[in-house]
Design a protein around this motif. Sequence first.
Motif, short mmCIF file in Angstrom:
data_model
loop_
_atom_site.label_atom_id
_atom_site.label_comp_id
_atom_site.label_asym_id
_atom_site.label_seq_id
_atom_site.Cartn_x
_atom_site.Cartn_y
_atom_site.Cartn_z
N ILE A 197 0.86 -1.18 0.00
CA ILE A 197 0.00 0.00 0.00
C ILE A 197 0.89 1.24 0.00
N THR A 198 0.82 2.02 -1.05
CA THR A 198 1.54 3.29 -1.10
C THR A 198 0.60 4.42 -0.71
N ILE A 199 1.00 5.19 0.30
CA ILE A 199 0.20 6.35 0.72
C ILE A 199 0.91 7.60 0.23
N ILE A 255 -3.17 5.17 -1.92
CA ILE A 255 -4.04 6.11 -1.21
C ILE A 255 -3.53 7.52 -1.51
N VAL A 256 -4.35 8.29 -2.20
CA VAL A 256 -4.00 9.66 -2.55
C VAL A 256 -4.57 10.59 -1.49
N VAL A 257 -3.69 11.22 -0.72
CA VAL A 257 -4.13 12.21 0.27
C VAL A 257 -4.12 13.56 -0.43
N VAL A 258 -5.29 14.15 -0.59
CA VAL A 258 -5.46 15.30 -1.48
C VAL A 258 -4.68 16.50 -0.98
N PRO A 259 -3.78 17.06 -1.82
CA PRO A 259 -3.06 18.28 -1.46
C PRO A 259 -3.88 19.52 -1.82
N ARG A 260 -3.37 20.69 -1.50
CA ARG A 260 -4.09 21.93 -1.79
C ARG A 260 -4.13 22.22 -3.28
N SER A 261 -3.10 21.85 -4.02
CA SER A 261 -3.03 22.14 -5.45
C SER A 261 -3.90 21.18 -6.24
#
Length: 323
Positions: A22-24, A72-78
């Motif tokens: 699992i890549t976060i 798992i893509v942790v949403v950034p501000r951009s």
Amino acid sequence: MSLSRLSTAIIDGALVLPAGKITIMRPAADYDISELPRDDVQIAQGFYPDFAQWSDAGYVTTPKPEKAEVAIVVVPRSKALARAMIAQAASWASLVIVDGYKTDGVESLFKDCRKRLGNLPSVPKGHGRIFWFTPQDVFADWVAPPPEMGAHGYVTTAGVFSDGAVDKGSALLAGALPDKLPQNMADLGAGWGYLAAAVLERDGVLSLDMVEAEILSLDCARLNVTDPRVDFHWADAMLFQPKKTFGGIVMNPPFHTGRASEPSLGRAFIAASARMLAPNGKLWMVANRHLPYEQALRDAFRNVDEIAGDGAFKVFHATRPLK
């Protein structure tokens, strides 16, 4: 304590993870992964302070994503960076999970993904949403191009500070620098290299250490600043330990990690600059006009002057650090 969106989705049985790595991608240091099998987790974090905390906690940690069964893509501000991360994850993972806050644009991403993939399972919670899907080849237009030259004449990329134009505060600081600078200089929070270029144009400079926490920015800086006098450091400027003290420092310190202002970041940069400077060292710093840095500067330096400014920014020159 309320469960995170990820833990809620797993505990409730809505989200079932396949076996495998699992890549976060870009999780903050406090991101909750308590329901994940620790031995399968690898952290991909390009922001050094968070990278260091995950690494210190014993996790396999890399600055850039590596292929895995689950992403798992942790949403950034951009928004552009978030889309690029989703496209990258969809190119190699068998399950892509997207988790983020409304203030960071997760609802827009959810809407866009549904247009491409149809209805998607999701859990809205805690002012945000987590959703997931089995990838299809529908994200080609979201793939990030390589760092490219902008209209301002510098190479930038999605997700770096001031990627579309030169920051006005940095431009004001560059214009306020004297014609001659100390021999050994540093740029704290160097970004993609605009201030460094201005420093290297001045007389007297023999070396410049560029310290930057965001690896995307540092990658661009290596393309923008090719002067052999420069050393690049992927590091937390607030904790950076130079090999020797500097004669001068320039900086446009960050003042937020999320969307709210955090003047404590700038104050920490000021304290760090005083620690890194020689007894006769000099600091040139720009800050937003509304940020209260004057007392922190007076606490760290014997002499403090505002040497330039406008309605939005103020430029300080501080000398003789108090140690």
